[in-house]
Write a protein that holds these residues in place. Sequence first.
Motif, PDB file in Angstrom:
ATOM      1  N   LEU A  96      40.384  40.851  49.503  1.00 43.10           N
ATOM      2  CA  LEU A  96      39.371  41.650  48.807  1.00 43.10           C
ATOM      3  C   LEU A  96      39.596  41.576  47.296  1.00 43.10           C
ATOM      4  O   LEU A  96      38.663  41.305  46.533  1.00 43.10           O
ATOM      5  CB  LEU A  96      39.437  43.107  49.268  1.00 43.10           C
ATOM      6  N   ILE A  97      40.825  41.791  46.870  1.00 45.31           N
ATOM      7  CA  ILE A  97      41.139  41.746  45.437  1.00 45.31           C
ATOM      8  C   ILE A  97      40.864  40.356  44.872  1.00 45.31           C
ATOM      9  O   ILE A  97      40.229  40.208  43.834  1.00 45.31           O
ATOM     10  CB  ILE A  97      42.608  42.154  45.192  1.00 45.31           C
ATOM     11  N   GLU A  98      41.320  39.337  45.580  1.00 47.48           N
ATOM     12  CA  GLU A  98      41.242  37.973  45.061  1.00 47.48           C
ATOM     13  C   GLU A  98      39.841  37.393  45.043  1.00 47.48           C
ATOM     14  O   GLU A  98      39.580  36.448  44.307  1.00 47.48           O
ATOM     15  CB  GLU A  98      42.221  37.085  45.831  1.00 47.48           C
ATOM     16  N   ARG A  99      38.918  37.972  45.794  1.00 47.32           N
ATOM     17  CA  ARG A  99      37.514  37.533  45.689  1.00 47.32           C
ATOM     18  C   ARG A  99      36.960  37.830  44.302  1.00 47.32           C
ATOM     19  O   ARG A  99      36.189  37.049  43.751  1.00 47.32           O
ATOM     20  CB  ARG A  99      36.653  38.223  46.745  1.00 47.32           C
ATOM     21  N   GLY A 100      37.354  38.957  43.718  1.00 51.33           N
ATOM     22  CA  GLY A 100      36.841  39.333  42.406  1.00 51.33           C
ATOM     23  C   GLY A 100      37.844  39.187  41.274  1.00 51.33           C
ATOM     24  O   GLY A 100      37.460  39.178  40.110  1.00 51.33           O
ATOM     25  N   LEU A 119      45.585  47.947  37.031  1.00 57.88           N
ATOM     26  CA  LEU A 119      44.342  48.143  37.777  1.00 57.88           C
ATOM     27  C   LEU A 119      43.798  46.765  38.154  1.00 57.88           C
ATOM     28  O   LEU A 119      43.398  45.994  37.287  1.00 57.88           O
ATOM     29  CB  LEU A 119      43.315  48.892  36.924  1.00 57.88           C
ATOM     30  N   VAL A 120      43.812  46.442  39.446  1.00 53.60           N
ATOM     31  CA  VAL A 120      43.404  45.108  39.878  1.00 53.60           C
ATOM     32  C   VAL A 120      42.084  45.105  40.653  1.00 53.60           C
ATOM     33  O   VAL A 120      41.506  44.047  40.878  1.00 53.60           O
ATOM     34  CB  VAL A 120      44.502  44.420  40.716  1.00 53.60           C
ATOM     35  N   TRP A 121      41.593  46.284  41.041  1.00 51.97           N
ATOM     36  CA  TRP A 121      40.340  46.355  41.784  1.00 51.97           C
ATOM     37  C   TRP A 121      39.746  47.735  41.611  1.00 51.97           C
ATOM     38  O   TRP A 121      40.466  48.730  41.578  1.00 51.97           O
ATOM     39  CB  TRP A 121      40.581  46.099  43.275  1.00 51.97           C
ATOM     40  N   ALA A 122      38.436  47.803  41.509  1.00 52.00           N
ATOM     41  CA  ALA A 122      37.739  49.091  41.450  1.00 52.00           C
ATOM     42  C   ALA A 122      36.353  48.913  42.039  1.00 52.00           C
ATOM     43  O   ALA A 122      35.727  47.867  41.866  1.00 52.00           O
ATOM     44  CB  ALA A 122      37.635  49.595  40.014  1.00 52.00           C
ATOM     45  N   GLU A 123      35.913  49.923  42.744  1.00 48.15           N
ATOM     46  CA  GLU A 123      34.555  49.948  43.283  1.00 48.15           C
ATOM     47  C   GLU A 123      33.918  51.264  42.872  1.00 48.15           C
ATOM     48  O   GLU A 123      34.596  52.277  42.785  1.00 48.15           O
ATOM     49  CB  GLU A 123      34.576  49.867  44.821  1.00 48.15           C
ATOM     50  N   MET A 183      45.687  50.064  42.299  1.00 46.78           N
ATOM     51  CA  MET A 183      46.751  49.840  41.346  1.00 46.78           C
ATOM     52  C   MET A 183      47.768  48.920  42.003  1.00 46.78           C
ATOM     53  O   MET A 183      47.959  48.970  43.214  1.00 46.78           O
ATOM     54  CB  MET A 183      47.419  51.150  40.956  1.00 46.78           C
ATOM     55  N   ALA A 184      48.410  48.086  41.187  1.00 47.38           N
ATOM     56  CA  ALA A 184      49.441  47.178  41.679  1.00 47.38           C
ATOM     57  C   ALA A 184      50.514  47.015  40.615  1.00 47.38           C
ATOM     58  O   ALA A 184      50.314  47.362  39.452  1.00 47.38           O
ATOM     59  CB  ALA A 184      48.831  45.824  42.021  1.00 47.38           C
ATOM     60  N   ASP A 185      51.640  46.461  41.034  1.00 44.97           N
ATOM     61  CA  ASP A 185      52.711  46.209  40.071  1.00 44.97           C
ATOM     62  C   ASP A 185      52.724  44.750  39.623  1.00 44.97           C
ATOM     63  O   ASP A 185      53.140  44.452  38.515  1.00 44.97           O
ATOM     64  CB  ASP A 185      54.077  46.608  40.632  1.00 44.97           C
ATOM     65  N   ARG A 186      52.249  43.846  40.476  1.00 46.82           N
ATOM     66  CA  ARG A 186      52.256  42.414  40.167  1.00 46.82           C
ATOM     67  C   ARG A 186      51.383  41.698  41.183  1.00 46.82           C
ATOM     68  O   ARG A 186      50.874  42.316  42.119  1.00 46.82           O
ATOM     69  CB  ARG A 186      53.681  41.869  40.214  1.00 46.82           C
ATOM     70  N   TYR A 187      51.249  40.417  41.031  1.00 51.38           N
ATOM     71  CA  TYR A 187      50.478  39.591  41.953  1.00 51.38           C
ATOM     72  C   TYR A 187      51.032  39.751  43.369  1.00 51.38           C
ATOM     73  O   TYR A 187      52.223  39.534  43.603  1.00 51.38           O
ATOM     74  CB  TYR A 187      50.550  38.121  41.515  1.00 51.38           C
ATOM     75  N   ARG A 188      50.177  40.191  44.274  1.00 54.20           N
ATOM     76  CA  ARG A 188      50.507  40.372  45.689  1.00 54.20           C
ATOM     77  C   ARG A 188      51.733  41.251  45.920  1.00 54.20           C
ATOM     78  O   ARG A 188      52.484  41.075  46.859  1.00 54.20           O
ATOM     79  CB  ARG A 188      50.664  39.028  46.387  1.00 54.20           C
ATOM     80  N   GLY A 189      51.918  42.207  45.038  1.00 51.99           N
ATOM     81  CA  GLY A 189      53.049  43.128  45.168  1.00 51.99           C
ATOM     82  C   GLY A 189      52.633  44.435  45.817  1.00 51.99           C
ATOM     83  O   GLY A 189      51.714  44.484  46.628  1.00 51.99           O
ATOM     84  N   ALA A 190      53.312  45.501  45.428  1.00 47.64           N
ATOM     85  CA  ALA A 190      53.010  46.833  45.937  1.00 47.64           C
ATOM     86  C   ALA A 190      51.626  47.261  45.450  1.00 47.64           C
ATOM     87  O   ALA A 190      51.206  46.902  44.352  1.00 47.64           O
ATOM     88  CB  ALA A 190      54.067  47.825  45.477  1.00 47.64           C
ATOM     89  N   ASN A 244      43.538  36.242  39.918  1.00 50.90           N
ATOM     90  CA  ASN A 244      44.829  36.220  39.239  1.00 50.90           C
ATOM     91  C   ASN A 244      45.466  37.601  39.105  1.00 50.90           C
ATOM     92  O   ASN A 244      46.479  37.752  38.442  1.00 50.90           O
ATOM     93  CB  ASN A 244      44.689  35.574  37.857  1.00 50.90           C
ATOM     94  N   TRP A 245      44.849  38.583  39.725  1.00 50.90           N
ATOM     95  CA  TRP A 245      45.347  39.952  39.698  1.00 50.90           C
ATOM     96  C   TRP A 245      45.546  40.440  38.260  1.00 50.90           C
ATOM     97  O   TRP A 245      46.532  41.090  37.922  1.00 50.90           O
ATOM     98  CB  TRP A 245      46.654  40.087  40.488  1.00 50.90           C
ATOM     99  N   LEU A 246      44.596  40.138  37.407  1.00 53.57           N
ATOM    100  CA  LEU A 246      44.656  40.590  36.013  1.00 53.57           C
ATOM    101  C   LEU A 246      44.391  42.094  35.942  1.00 53.57           C
ATOM    102  O   LEU A 246      43.698  42.646  36.792  1.00 53.57           O
ATOM    103  CB  LEU A 246      43.619  39.842  35.183  1.00 53.57           C
ATOM    104  N   ASP A 247      44.910  42.734  34.918  1.00 55.02           N
ATOM    105  CA  ASP A 247      44.635  44.144  34.686  1.00 55.02           C
ATOM    106  C   ASP A 247      43.211  44.286  34.186  1.00 55.02           C
ATOM    107  O   ASP A 247      42.849  43.713  33.156  1.00 55.02           O
ATOM    108  CB  ASP A 247      45.626  44.709  33.666  1.00 55.02           C
ATOM    109  N   LEU A 248      42.384  45.020  34.898  1.00 56.94           N
ATOM    110  CA  LEU A 248      40.962  45.157  34.589  1.00 56.94           C
ATOM    111  C   LEU A 248      40.647  46.301  33.646  1.00 56.94           C
ATOM    112  O   LEU A 248      39.492  46.507  33.291  1.00 56.94           O
ATOM    113  CB  LEU A 248      40.168  45.343  35.883  1.00 56.94           C
ATOM    114  N   THR A 249      41.653  47.020  33.197  1.00 60.32           N
ATOM    115  CA  THR A 249      41.432  48.209  32.390  1.00 60.32           C
ATOM    116  C   THR A 249      40.623  47.926  31.128  1.00 60.32           C
ATOM    117  O   THR A 249      39.695  48.669  30.807  1.00 60.32           O
ATOM    118  CB  THR A 249      42.780  48.855  32.020  1.00 60.32           C
TER     119      THR A 249
END
Length: 87
Positions: free
Chosen positions: A71-75, A41-45, A1-8, A78-83
């Motif tokens: 890791l996030i940016e490979r997939g 949600l920016v990444w899930a495995e 989970m993240a709040d924004r691009y390259r944020g928390a 743009n840190w889009l919400d994947l939900t």
Amino acid sequence: MADRYRGAMYIGVTASLMARVHQHRAGTGSDHCHRYGLTRLVWAERGDDIGACIAHEKRLKRWRREWKFALIERGNPNWLDLTEQLA
């Protein structure tokens, strides 16, 4: 989970990803997500063995922030919400 691009960020393990995302968005998932407004949600495995998943989570939590970003940016560059893609 993240709040924004390259944020928390928050890393966790769950048996029900969508239910956990909804908890985080409602402010009941974790104190960290609630405190920092982590709702994207920016990444899930996916994993089949809970023990291996927990070990992987602990490993990722020790990574440097830049490694997590990579890791996030490979997939998800743009840190889009994947939900919506998972629903």
